[in-house]
Design a protein around this motif. Structure first.
Motif, short mmCIF file in Angstrom:
data_model
loop_
_atom_site.label_atom_id
_atom_site.label_comp_id
_atom_site.label_asym_id
_atom_site.label_seq_id
_atom_site.Cartn_x
_atom_site.Cartn_y
_atom_site.Cartn_z
N TYR A 57 -20.66 -28.66 109.14
CA TYR A 57 -19.65 -27.74 108.61
C TYR A 57 -19.11 -27.01 109.84
CZ TYR A 57 -17.89 -23.24 106.98
OH TYR A 57 -17.12 -22.11 106.78
N THR A 61 -14.54 -27.61 108.39
CA THR A 61 -14.31 -29.04 108.25
C THR A 61 -15.63 -29.75 107.94
OG1 THR A 61 -12.47 -28.96 109.80
CG2 THR A 61 -13.45 -31.11 109.39
N ARG A 62 -15.57 -30.67 106.99
CA ARG A 62 -16.72 -31.53 106.73
C ARG A 62 -16.54 -32.85 107.45
NH1 ARG A 62 -16.57 -29.01 102.27
NH2 ARG A 62 -14.50 -28.54 103.04
N SER A 66 -21.76 -35.12 106.36
CA SER A 66 -21.95 -33.89 105.57
C SER A 66 -22.48 -34.16 104.17
CB SER A 66 -20.63 -33.13 105.48
OG SER A 66 -20.15 -32.78 106.76
N GLY A 98 -16.68 -25.85 101.67
CA GLY A 98 -15.89 -25.41 102.81
C GLY A 98 -15.63 -23.91 102.74
N ASP A 150 -14.35 -34.19 102.94
CA ASP A 150 -14.39 -32.97 102.13
C ASP A 150 -14.75 -33.33 100.68
OD1 ASP A 150 -13.93 -30.50 100.97
OD2 ASP A 150 -11.79 -30.44 101.43
N ARG A 151 -14.06 -34.32 100.14
CA ARG A 151 -14.31 -34.78 98.76
C ARG A 151 -15.74 -35.28 98.60
NH1 ARG A 151 -11.88 -40.35 97.99
NH2 ARG A 151 -13.66 -40.68 99.39
N TYR A 154 -18.20 -32.51 98.34
CA TYR A 154 -18.08 -31.86 97.03
C TYR A 154 -18.73 -32.71 95.93
CZ TYR A 154 -16.07 -30.24 92.66
OH TYR A 154 -15.92 -29.81 91.37
#
Length: 303
Positions: A57, A61-62, A66, A98, A150-151, A154
């Motif tokens: 992180y 930004t991932r 991550s 994030g 990022d997705r 999550y």
């Protein structure tokens, strides 16, 4: 919370960390950093937290590695023997979400991650080569690939959100409150909503109850059981609990807000000393007076 039957990091070696990358290159150092979160030495644990923040992180930004960290952080929080569990929950939160704050709620992952929809393995390979290879021209889909990382972080957390729900009544009030906030970001399965409804309004649970109230402001719209519970909480507990119930009802009901809730919103400035971050430290970016202003705005009123 019962102790896990195996080490929370037992499956670390099943991930090809050396084949993944984070902000500074190969993720082969991540297993050591995760393991250090269990160290008996507080400074070693703090250093591992710092390193993971920087690696998976990095400035919000991932990265490719991550999403693979998320299950292990979750397992660490599940284990009551893990030191600094509240810090681990905070680390999990930023990796999963994030720098997002409540202005992104209610959260729509399909809309938020639309740019990542058509990313291929070849696109990822091109970006990895550009970042960690010989450089050269930035790939056309670099931003889309970043969105896909990022997705993925999550979605890794979303798949485990039922575990987060179990933390909402954790004996540690900080963990319970942070878990309740975390639940606002994921699809509201009935067991999750039930768990948020059941958090008591006792002194020991007041931060978790207030945090759960705010999360319920964004979850399960139109669910009468939620509206009924929040309405009952207008007369329960300290002012921070009552105020967050009023805020949540304003977000849910708008002009149909009960008069008792509107009265609590109007009284909030008179209770400033009770609801400061120091006096009532809920784990949300917005202050309680800020949430009051948001609720009044939702009602078309001037704060």
């Amino acid at each position: 919370m019962s102790a896990p039957t195996q080490s929370p990091l037992e499956d670390l070696e099943t991930v090809d960390w050396a084949g993944l990358h984070h902000a500074y290159g190969s993720a082969e150092d991540v297993p050591g950093q995760l393991t250090a979160l269990l160290s008996a030495d507080a400074e070693e644990r703090h250093q591992a937290q710092y390193q993971l923040h920087g690696n998976v992180y990095h400035q919000g930004t991932r990265w490719q590695a991550s999403c693979h960290v998320v299950p292990f952080l979750t397992a660490l929080v599940d284990d009551p023997a893990t030191p600094d569990r509240a810090a681990v929950v905070s680390l999990l939160r930023v990796i999963a979400l994030g720098d997002r704050d409540d202005t992104h709620l209610p959260f729509d992952p399909d809309r938020e991650f639309a740019r990542a929809e058509n990313v291929t393995d070849a696109d990822v390979a091109a970006v990895v080569d550009w970042l960690y290879g010989d450089g050269g021209k930035e790939p056309e889909k670099s931003e889309a690939v970043a969105a896909s990382w990022d997705r993925d972080a999550y979605l890794a957390a979303a798949a485990l959100s039922n575990r987060f729900a179990a933390w909402a009544d954790d004996p540690d009030p900080v963990i319970a409150a942070r878990a309740a906030e975390l639940l606002a970001w994921f699809p509201a399965a009935r067991p999750t909503v039930s768990r948020l409804l059941q958090v008591p309004a006792t002194k020991e649970h007041q931060l978790a109850r207030a945090s759960a109230n705010l999360s319920l402001g964004y979850l399960a719209p139109g669910e009468p059981a939620v509206d009924d519970r929040l309405t009952a909480l207008l007369a329960a507990g300290p002012f921070g609990v009552r105020l967050t119930a009023a805020v949540a009802l304003a977000l849910r009901l708008g002009a149909r807000l009960p008069d008792a809730a509107l009265q609590i919103l109007a009284e909030a400035p008179d209770h400033t000393d009770e609801i400061t971050v120091t006096a009532f430290p809920i784990p949300w970016d917005r202050s309680l007076l800020g949430f009051t202003a948001l609720a009044l705005y939702q009602l078309g009123l001037t704060p």
